[in-house]
Structures are given as structure tokens and as C-alpha cells.
Design a protein around this motif. Structure first.
Motif, PDB file in Angstrom:
ATOM      1  N   ILE A  10       0.831  -1.194   0.000  1.00  0.00           N
ATOM      2  CA  ILE A  10       0.000   0.000   0.000  1.00  0.00           C
ATOM      3  C   ILE A  10       0.875   1.257   0.000  1.00  0.00           C
ATOM      4  O   ILE A  10       0.628   2.210  -0.739  1.00  0.00           O
ATOM      5  CB  ILE A  10      -0.975  -0.007   1.199  1.00  0.00           C
ATOM      6  CG1 ILE A  10      -2.021  -1.109   1.005  1.00  0.00           C
ATOM      7  CG2 ILE A  10      -1.632   1.355   1.394  1.00  0.00           C
ATOM      8  CD1 ILE A  10      -2.909  -1.333   2.194  1.00  0.00           C
ATOM      9  N   ILE A  11       1.927   1.257   0.816  1.00  0.00           N
ATOM     10  CA  ILE A  11       2.829   2.411   0.871  1.00  0.00           C
ATOM     11  C   ILE A  11       3.536   2.592  -0.471  1.00  0.00           C
ATOM     12  O   ILE A  11       3.639   3.710  -0.986  1.00  0.00           O
ATOM     13  CB  ILE A  11       3.842   2.248   2.031  1.00  0.00           C
ATOM     14  CG1 ILE A  11       3.105   2.347   3.383  1.00  0.00           C
ATOM     15  CG2 ILE A  11       4.949   3.290   1.937  1.00  0.00           C
ATOM     16  CD1 ILE A  11       3.960   2.046   4.591  1.00  0.00           C
ATOM     17  N   LEU A  12       4.030   1.518  -1.057  1.00  0.00           N
ATOM     18  CA  LEU A  12       4.684   1.599  -2.369  1.00  0.00           C
ATOM     19  C   LEU A  12       3.707   2.074  -3.449  1.00  0.00           C
ATOM     20  O   LEU A  12       4.067   2.873  -4.311  1.00  0.00           O
ATOM     21  CB  LEU A  12       5.291   0.255  -2.762  1.00  0.00           C
ATOM     22  CG  LEU A  12       6.594  -0.111  -2.060  1.00  0.00           C
ATOM     23  CD1 LEU A  12       7.037  -1.516  -2.469  1.00  0.00           C
ATOM     24  CD2 LEU A  12       7.687   0.889  -2.390  1.00  0.00           C
ATOM     25  N   GLY A  13       2.470   1.596  -3.377  1.00  0.00           N
ATOM     26  CA  GLY A  13       1.452   2.040  -4.336  1.00  0.00           C
ATOM     27  C   GLY A  13       1.188   3.529  -4.200  1.00  0.00           C
ATOM     28  O   GLY A  13       1.067   4.250  -5.198  1.00  0.00           O
ATOM     29  N   ALA A  14       1.111   4.025  -2.952  1.00  0.00           N
ATOM     30  CA  ALA A  14       0.886   5.452  -2.723  1.00  0.00           C
ATOM     31  C   ALA A  14       2.077   6.273  -3.222  1.00  0.00           C
ATOM     32  O   ALA A  14       1.913   7.337  -3.843  1.00  0.00           O
ATOM     33  CB  ALA A  14       0.631   5.710  -1.241  1.00  0.00           C
ATOM     34  N   VAL A  15       3.290   5.776  -2.977  1.00  0.00           N
ATOM     35  CA  VAL A  15       4.495   6.485  -3.437  1.00  0.00           C
ATOM     36  C   VAL A  15       4.521   6.522  -4.965  1.00  0.00           C
ATOM     37  O   VAL A  15       4.821   7.567  -5.574  1.00  0.00           O
ATOM     38  CB  VAL A  15       5.777   5.813  -2.869  1.00  0.00           C
ATOM     39  CG1 VAL A  15       7.033   6.334  -3.560  1.00  0.00           C
ATOM     40  CG2 VAL A  15       5.871   6.032  -1.356  1.00  0.00           C
ATOM     41  N   LEU A  16       4.194   5.401  -5.608  1.00  0.00           N
ATOM     42  CA  LEU A  16       4.154   5.366  -7.069  1.00  0.00           C
ATOM     43  C   LEU A  16       3.081   6.311  -7.611  1.00  0.00           C
ATOM     44  O   LEU A  16       3.292   6.987  -8.627  1.00  0.00           O
ATOM     45  CB  LEU A  16       3.924   3.942  -7.571  1.00  0.00           C
ATOM     46  CG  LEU A  16       5.113   2.989  -7.448  1.00  0.00           C
ATOM     47  CD1 LEU A  16       4.712   1.578  -7.869  1.00  0.00           C
ATOM     48  CD2 LEU A  16       6.274   3.480  -8.292  1.00  0.00           C
TER      49      LEU A  16
END
Length: 182
Positions: A10-16
Motif C-alpha cells: 500500500i505504501i509503495l502504491g501510494a508512493v508510485l
């Protein structure tokens, strides 16, 4: 472990997502930068690019309107008009005096709009040009020097004009003596 992987995903998706939004923002700002450059808009006639006001030979010209950012220009468009240029003179239409520089010549030409620009064709002999503007009226003109221009204005207000010089064709040719010997 599965919860940690889910949270990291979820964090990586938000950063992307934030990086993608920033990339789109940078792309749009770069587009605005290029729109302000003097080479963002130009006209092409017979393969020759015109970035500034120029003089061009008139022979049924196809004028292509070009933008640095092509996809943006198709949405916004441009405007054009044909107007007198340079020499000022008067001419008579059914006995009333008209001023050359006050004419809108757009109606005197056949203009075909395309996806990439316009094609301008018509007779550039002055009396024929004026006769197109004043059909079924008597037009009397005595000048021999005149010019007209095509003014194309871009979506951001920049105008490039292409100037065309015209001339008068003789009404008749008289040969003295009335024969030609080869």
C-alpha cells in the motif's frame, strides 16, 4: 508477515501514485515552458518553415500550422485572415471611393480548412481580387503596386504573417504591326 507485505504494498502504491502525479505535473509545466518559446508555433509552406513574418510567392499555397506540442494544438486551434498590406491606395466601386487598407480579403479567396492547416487559392490580379469582393459592381482601380498578407494567430496570441505581392494583368495586348513573323 502477510500484514507487513500488505502495508508495504500500500505504501509503495501510494508512493508510485505520488511520483506519477509529480511526473504529470512536470510534463505539463514543461509544455507551458515550451509554449512560451518563440519556436513553439510556426507555419510551413512548400516544406519551408516560417517562424516570423515573411514574404512568400503566392501559388495556391497550402499552409500547415505547426505547434511544438501537437496534441495540444489540435484541441485549441488557431485563427487566420487575409488582409491588405503595405501600399495604401483608393479605388472606386460604382462611383464610391474605397480604401485598400480597410478591406477584408478573406472572402476574395477560396480557403479550404484541413486538420493540419489551410489551403488558400484564388486570383491575385488586383481587379479580379476586388471583383470577388464586390460582385456585380463596377470596380475601377489605377494602381499597379499592392500586397496582401495571410495572418495566422496561434492559441497563445502569437501572429505570423505571410506577405504576398500582387500585380495587374493587362486587359489587352496590341501588336504593331498586327502580325508576328517567325
Amino acid at each position: 508477515m502477510k500484514k507487513a507485505i500488505s502495508v508495504i504494498s500500500i505504501i509503495l502504491g501510494a508512493v508510485l501514485l505520488v511520483l506519477a502525479a509529480f511526473g504529470i505535473y512536470v510534463l505539463l509545466e514543461a509544455t507551458n515552458y515550451f509554449k512560451a518559446k518563440p519556436t513553439d508555433f510556426w507555419l510551413t509552406v512548400d516544406g519551408q518553415r516560417y517562424y516570423a513574418d515573411s514574404t512568400v510567392a503566392f501559388v495556391d499555397n497550402t499552409v500547415t500550422v505547426n505547434y511544438l506540442v501537437g496534441w495540444l494544438s489540435k484541441k485549441q486551434g488557431y485563427t487566420y485572415e487575409l488582409v491588405p498590406d503595405g501600399y495604401n491606395f483608393t479605388f472606386d466601386v460604382d462611383g464610391f471611393t474605397q480604401n485598400w487598407l480597410e478591406q477584408d480579403l478573406t472572402q476574395a479567396f477560396e480557403i479550404t480548412e484541413t486538420d493540419s492547416g489551410i489551403t488558400v487559392s484564388g486570383n491575385t490580379v488586383l481587379r479580379h481580387l476586388l471583383q470577388e469582393l464586390y460582385p456585380e459592381q463596377k470596380v475601377t482601380v489605377t494602381t499597379k503596386d499592392y500586397a496582401f498578407k495571410l495572418a495566422v494567430t496561434s492559441i497563445n496570441g502569437k501572429t505570423i504573417t505571410l506577405t504576398f505581392f500582387g500585380g495587374n494583368a493587362p486587359d489587352s495586348i496590341e501588336i504593331t504591326p498586327p502580325s508576328i513573323v517567325f
